[in-house]
Scaffold this active site. Structure first.
Site, PDB file in Angstrom:
ATOM      1  N   LYS A  83       0.919  -1.201  -0.133  1.00 29.73           N
ATOM      2  CA  LYS A  83      -0.058   0.013   0.087  1.00 29.73           C
ATOM      3  C   LYS A  83       0.906   1.177   0.067  1.00 29.73           C
ATOM      4  O   LYS A  83       1.828   1.490   0.996  1.00 29.73           O
ATOM      5  CB  LYS A  83      -0.951  -0.301   1.078  1.00 29.73           C
ATOM      6  CG  LYS A  83      -1.921   1.105   1.270  1.00 29.73           C
ATOM      7  CD  LYS A  83      -2.751   1.010   2.491  1.00 29.73           C
ATOM      8  CE  LYS A  83      -3.787   2.151   2.482  1.00 29.73           C
ATOM      9  NZ  LYS A  83      -4.735   2.112   3.673  1.00 29.73           N
ATOM     10  N   SER A 159      -9.258   3.092   2.548  1.00 27.96           N
ATOM     11  CA  SER A 159      -8.286   3.600   1.571  1.00 27.96           C
ATOM     12  C   SER A 159      -7.503   2.628   1.121  1.00 27.96           C
ATOM     13  O   SER A 159      -6.402   2.994   0.088  1.00 27.96           O
ATOM     14  CB  SER A 159      -7.306   4.619   2.533  1.00 27.96           C
ATOM     15  OG  SER A 159      -6.699   3.852   3.458  1.00 27.96           O
ATOM     16  N   SER A 183     -10.315   0.928   7.031  1.00 27.56           N
ATOM     17  CA  SER A 183      -9.718   0.733   5.549  1.00 27.56           C
ATOM     18  C   SER A 183      -9.035  -0.438   5.314  1.00 27.56           C
ATOM     19  O   SER A 183      -8.551  -0.552   4.106  1.00 27.56           O
ATOM     20  CB  SER A 183      -8.477   1.932   5.699  1.00 27.56           C
ATOM     21  OG  SER A 183      -9.049   3.413   5.613  1.00 27.56           O
TER      22      SER A 183
END
Length: 467
Positions: A83, A159, A183
């Site tokens: 990520k 996210s 997230s």
């Protein structure tokens, strides 16, 4: 005559890939090349940076260890995405923002990436994130929208949307993720994956964010457990990190006779009726399969979203203030980031203190619920996946959802430190995944892993997007 080993490096689970690499049935370099080819052909915008040379060098090292008769680790040769809020040595960290368009490669790994590498896994690139992790969708000015493999017109959530899309599309069996308010769990729900937010401190992090927890998104429950087992343990750089307890993420059947409570809305959140219906039916099926009692009486808990927003906006404003002249940087930011940062600038000391006091109240309320029941089950999200470009729905079931948003049940687990998992519950009439969130008391991560395994074996829905 004995059949020869299958040497095809087609997409497989992380556990199976690692076993085949360790036995010499397939080379890590071939596995990595297959993953790189899949990423290059992908149309979901899951990856925003790829490092083929670094990945191939790492694969060659794994293959050399195998050839020398050495064990490269439990994740040997497994390609994974990182990520883009986490540092990965040799790759830039751009946080989904134009502010970091020209960021240099990081010179060190985050604790999570370092431990996955140590277990033999190979980072191949950075996955898309909402800007600074501050959105329930993954669509940025820097990289555009990331799309859901179940329906490319829709968002994979945020996210950690790029990581969820990469795994759901079968590009990699594993990707790192982070959960500061849902997230990991929202993208898991939107993409038909299992997504565990571990007990706070189980996986160390390198950030001052008090309620953000690192984790992974993976193609199976076993892969999730394997990766988190490799990543867990205390770290000198994280004062909240916990000592490693072998088996903390073991995949084992939950004990019979557990008590569970289902809440459709926790007494405060607007939720799409179809999402409630699918989540409730998933909870009932899980109760029947796992042998626990499900109490469906209405339940009211304090709304965690308002204090969470105060703390998150203050933290966002603090981070942005370190990056350049304020407010000049606003011109480069996404609208949601700007809105959050400006809100953070306006928050008074009294409001901040009240939010911290509300967190203490939340901890007491959660402790009281989990003293009476072993599991708290809710829908993972308030709505099905929405448009990839946004916006987040502000009206759900005819009610104002401007504050509660798409993931109203996420922040309470972050602010109280308890583990929470999103488990696929079923599909909407339009064929979109719905998740059910299961919360347990601190340190009971293995209980949630076990329940997720029960649902996975019963095939509540496919682990990856159909087609």
């Amino acid at each position: 005559m004995r059949p020869s080993p299958d040497t095809t490096p087609r997409p497989r689970s992380a556990a199976e890939t690692a076993e085949r690499v360790r036995r010499g049935h397939v080379r890590a370099i071939d596995v990595v090349d297959a993953a790189l080819a899949a990423v290059e052909a992908d149309e979901h915008n899951a990856f925003v940076h790829v490092d083929p040379d670094g990945a191939r060098r790492a694969a060659a090292e794994i293959d050399a260890l195998v050839a020398a008769g050495k064990d490269p680790g439990p994740l040997a040769g497994v390609p994974f995405g990182v990520k883009d809020l986490e540092d990965c040595a040799g790759m830039p960290t751009r946080a989904g923002s134009l502010l970091f368009t020209h960021a240099p490669p990081a010179d060190a790994d985050s604790p999570l990436v370092r431990r996955l590498r140590r277990a033999g896994a190979i980072p191949i690139g950075k996955t898309a994130t909402a800007e600074f992790g501050f959105d329930s969708a993954t669509s940025t000015r820097a990289h555009g929208p990331t799309r859901n493999p179940w329906s490319p017109a829709l968002t994979p959530g945020g996210s950690s949307g790029g990581s969820a899309a990469a795994v759901a599309a079968g590009l990699v069996p594993l990707a790192t993720a982070g959960d500061g308010g849902g997230s990991i769990r929202e993208p898991a729900a939107f993409c038909g994956l299992v997504g565990l937010k571990p007990t706070h401190g189980r996986v160390p992090r390198r950030t001052s964010h008090l309620f953000s927890t690192p984790g992974v998104l993976a193609a199976s429950v076993a892969d999730t457990a394997l990766a988190l087992e490799a990543a867990a343990g205390d770290s000198p750089g994280d004062r909240w990190s916990l000592p490693h307890r072998p088996g903390a993420f073991a995949v084992r059947l939950p004990p019979p006779g557990l008590r569970a409570r289902f809440s459709a809305d926790m007494g405060f959140a607007p939720v799409d009726p179809e999402v409630v219906e699918v989540a409730r039916e998933g909870a009932r099926r899980l109760a029947a399969l796992a042998g626990f009692h499900l109490d469906e009486r209405p339940l009211t808990l304090p709304d965690a979203r308002p204090p969470w927003l105060v703390l998150a906006c203050v933290e966002l404003r603090r981070e942005l203030g370190l990056l350049g002249p304020w407010p000049d940087v606003l011109d480069l930011l996404c609208p949601t980031t700007v809105q959050g940062a400006l809100r953070g600038e306006q928050i008074t000391a009294a409001e901040h203190a009240a939010a911290l006091a509300a967190c203490a109240d939340l901890e007491a309320a959660m402790a009281a619920v989990l003293a009476e029941t072993d599991l708290l089950i809710t829908p993972s999200t308030a709505c099905p996946p929405f448009a990839a470009e946004g916006p987040i729905p502000t009206v759900i079931d005819g009610r104002d959802a401007g504050v509660s948003g798409a993931e109203p049940f996420g922040p309470i687990a972050n602010l109280t430190g308890v583990p929470a998992v999103s488990i696929p519950a079923g599909l909407t009439r339009d064929g979109l995944p719905v998740g059910m969130q299961v919360i347990a008391a601190r340190f009971h991560d293995d209980l949630l892993i076990g329940l997720a395994a029960v649902a996975e074996r019963a095939a509540f829905l496919p682990a990856r997007a159909r087609g």
